[in-house]
Write a protein that holds these residues in place. Structure first.
Motif, short mmCIF file in Angstrom:
data_model
loop_
_atom_site.label_atom_id
_atom_site.label_comp_id
_atom_site.label_asym_id
_atom_site.label_seq_id
_atom_site.Cartn_x
_atom_site.Cartn_y
_atom_site.Cartn_z
N PRO A 450 0.81 -1.23 0.00
CA PRO A 450 0.00 0.00 0.00
C PRO A 450 0.85 1.28 0.00
O PRO A 450 0.41 2.32 -0.50
N PHE A 451 2.05 1.20 0.54
CA PHE A 451 2.92 2.37 0.61
C PHE A 451 3.86 2.44 -0.60
O PHE A 451 4.25 3.53 -1.03
N PHE A 452 4.23 1.26 -1.13
CA PHE A 452 5.19 1.20 -2.24
C PHE A 452 4.64 0.28 -3.34
O PHE A 452 5.04 -0.89 -3.45
N PRO A 453 3.72 0.77 -4.15
CA PRO A 453 3.09 -0.08 -5.18
C PRO A 453 4.08 -0.69 -6.17
O PRO A 453 3.79 -1.72 -6.78
N MET A 458 8.65 -6.53 -8.37
CA MET A 458 9.83 -7.22 -7.86
C MET A 458 9.48 -8.65 -7.44
O MET A 458 8.43 -8.89 -6.86
N ARG A 459 10.38 -9.57 -7.75
CA ARG A 459 10.18 -10.95 -7.31
C ARG A 459 11.54 -11.60 -7.01
O ARG A 459 12.59 -11.12 -7.46
N LEU A 460 11.49 -12.66 -6.23
CA LEU A 460 12.71 -13.42 -5.94
C LEU A 460 13.01 -14.37 -7.09
O LEU A 460 12.12 -15.10 -7.55
N ALA A 461 14.24 -14.34 -7.58
CA ALA A 461 14.64 -15.20 -8.70
C ALA A 461 15.43 -16.42 -8.23
O ALA A 461 15.43 -17.45 -8.90
N ASP A 462 16.11 -16.32 -7.08
CA ASP A 462 16.90 -17.45 -6.60
C ASP A 462 17.10 -17.30 -5.09
O ASP A 462 17.14 -16.18 -4.56
N THR A 485 14.77 -9.76 -8.86
CA THR A 485 14.69 -9.16 -10.19
C THR A 485 13.39 -8.38 -10.33
O THR A 485 12.40 -8.66 -9.65
N ASP A 486 13.43 -7.40 -11.23
CA ASP A 486 12.20 -6.69 -11.60
C ASP A 486 11.86 -6.96 -13.07
O ASP A 486 11.04 -6.26 -13.66
N ILE A 512 14.66 -5.46 -0.86
CA ILE A 512 13.53 -4.53 -1.02
C ILE A 512 14.00 -3.09 -0.94
O ILE A 512 13.62 -2.24 -1.76
N GLU A 513 14.86 -2.78 0.03
CA GLU A 513 15.33 -1.40 0.18
C GLU A 513 16.16 -0.99 -1.03
O GLU A 513 16.07 0.16 -1.49
N TYR A 514 16.98 -1.91 -1.54
CA TYR A 514 17.79 -1.60 -2.73
C TYR A 514 16.87 -1.31 -3.92
O TYR A 514 17.09 -0.36 -4.68
#
Length: 521
Positions: A450-453, A458-462, A485-486, A512-514
């Protein structure tokens, strides 16, 4: 040096390697890539040996090729059979390739014990097959199988076999070091003798069983060989063939032989072939591996920073690669400065903050962290040390559970709860997942979306887990490496803890922060 041609057998000899397989479409795509790269001959397979090879030659015959001659591979006629009656020879012609490679027996041991024909019949098999294919307008390359083993035992008969092929009209005799056990000195000496005997250059086909497949091919070229046969990334039977991604730059860059190849696309080609074969890239592969121009030791980095050729035998750009500076407990200030500058940070010479960052790296690596594959975590570390890091949320607490429900039809559930504060708002979320880490990841995203749409992209690739100090048993520290990765970029993060959930949390948060930092830039 005389001109040298490159003969690629990735699609035939390479597919005999353990774990290597291509569909027909894959083979066409690899052939197109090799043709674009400038390879002179592409051996597509053995017509009739399997449906994929037959389909490849049918499709290849419909296409125009820029530089390469598509080549079919087969054997000499069978013993005591007329060449025109041999169905395998007929399939070589039906492949409609401009060039054909025929393999024949050179070693008397194989002739009498495997083929079970006389030595004279073997010579006739070679001669008849070459002459028949030449009569039908094909360029014929004759592969003298096991030539070096044969020559060591019986040089007289070995020379008779290749002379039979030459007299029948073979365009090129190729000496095959099939067992891969010969050493360069013997290969070079033997190749010189053969060239003197035939009065013309030969080709060389080597295997890597003794770890000298490339060295043996180079030795043959020094002796006057005019063609090198091999495979991309060294695929092949047993431990593999001569690796073309190694020998091509050695020939063109080191020995000054103009192969007519654009080597700046070499790494791209190597990775492409790996991807289609579904084989992990060899990070330590000469010239094309990620580690080929990677510098880790502080003294090395300091020298490279001043003069690259002190630790780089060629400019990595010449083969489509690039210099990589890694960060580890072996790093010096030069590592930090070069790596940080590549990320956009600027430090003046003697800046005390560089030593502060380096000290923190060494401290964390002593605890089990590893930043070589976690550049995003390294950038977050720099920002924290420079006071440039602002957390996107404040963690109040998280809780992750794993429940197994017994009984005849037992099942398990994993659930995570998270309490955060984001921009002054308190958030409490609960979610499930396939495991405790997945549940934690889902709950964290649910809280932050809700704060960062943008997080929806972004998803985990490995996800990799490694036990650092296994001697302590179940109390061992765990290192978690996460690749995210995005869809466009990928980045790595790392977390270390005696608790795998906590280690995973640290890597998740860094990732996530990166991502949010880069999206906001």
């Amino acid at each position: 040096m005389s001109p040298v041609t490159i003969y690629d057998t990735t699609l035939r000899d390479g597919t005999q390697g353990t774990g290597i397989s291509y569909s027909t479409l894959d083979k066409i795509r690899v052939a197109e890539k090799l043709d674009e790269f400038g390879v002179h001959y592409i051996e597509g397979g053995w017509p009739g040996s399997n449906p994929k090879d037959a389909a490849f030659f049918e499709e290849a015959s419909k296409r125009s090729w820029k530089t390469a001659k598509i080549t079919a591979f087969g054997m000499t006629r069978r013993g005591k059979m007329k060449v025109e009656d041999d169905p395998q020879v007929k399939m070589l012609l039906d492949a409609k390739t401009p060039a054909v490679t025929v393999v024949g027996k050179t070693w008397a041991l194989h002739v009498t014990e495997v083929f079970q024909v006389s030595l004279e019949e073997n010579l006739a098999m070679i001669s008849d097959t070459v002459a028949y294919l030449k009569k039908h307008g094909r360029e014929v390359l004759y592969d003298a199988e096991h030539f070096f083993d044969s020559f060591k035992e019986n040089p007289e008969y070995s020379l008779k076999t290749i002379k039979a092929a030459q007299d029948a009209g073979a365009d090129l005799i190729v000496l095959c070091e099939t067992n891969g056990g010969a050493l360069p000195e013997f290969v070079e000496e033997t190749t010189r003798k053969v060239i003197a005997h035939l009065g013309r250059p030969v080709g060389i086909h080597t295997h890597n069983d003794g770890g000298v497949g490339v060295a043996n091919a180079l030795a043959a070229v020094r002796a006057g060989a005019c063609q090198v046969q091999g495979t991309i990334n060294g695929y092949g039977e047993r431990v593999g063939n001569c690796n073309l991604t190694t020998i091509m730059p050695n020939l063109q860059i080191k020995m000054g032989i103009d192969l007519g190849l654009d080597l700046t696309r070499l790494r791209e080609l190597a990775n492409f072939v790996d991807e289609l074969a579904n084989v992990p890239h060899d990070i330590r592969a000469p010239y094309v591996g990620v580690a080929a121009f990677t510098h880790k030791g502080g003294l090395h980095v300091h020298a490279v920073q001043k003069l690259a050729r002190t630790y780089e035998h060629v400019d990595p750009a010449l083969v489509g690669n690039q210099r990589v500076i890694t960060i580890s407990d072996m790093s010096g200030q030069s590592n930090v400065m070069m790596k940080a500058e590549g990320m956009g940070f600027k430090f003046a010479k003697g800046d005390a903050r560089v030593q502060t960052i380096l000290s923190e790296v060494k401290r964390l690596e002593s605890e089990g962290y590893e930043f070589e594959a976690a550049e995003a975590s390294f950038e977050m570390l720099i920002r924290k040390q420079l006071g440039q890091h602002k957390p996107v949320f404040d963690l109040i607490e998280y809780h992750s559970t794993h429940r197994f429900h017994g009984g005849e039809h037992g099942f398990e559930t994993c659930e995570a709860t998270i309490k955060l504060e984001v921009d002054g708002s308190r958030v409490y979320t609960v979610d499930e997942g396939d495991g405790p880490v997945n549940a934690l990841d889902n709950a964290l995203r649910k809280a932050l979306l809700p704060f960062f749409p943008a997080l929806k992209d972004m998803r985990l690739a490995d996800y990799k887990v490694r036990i650092i100090d296994g001697g302590t048993g179940t109390a061992a520290k765990t290192r978690v490496l996460i690749t995210s990765t995005d869809g466009n970029a990928t980045w790595g993060t790392v977390g270390v803890s005696c608790n795998i959930i906590d280690a995973s949390w640290k890597a998740l948060v860094d990732g996530i922060e990166y991502f949010l930092l880069k999206r906001a830039a």
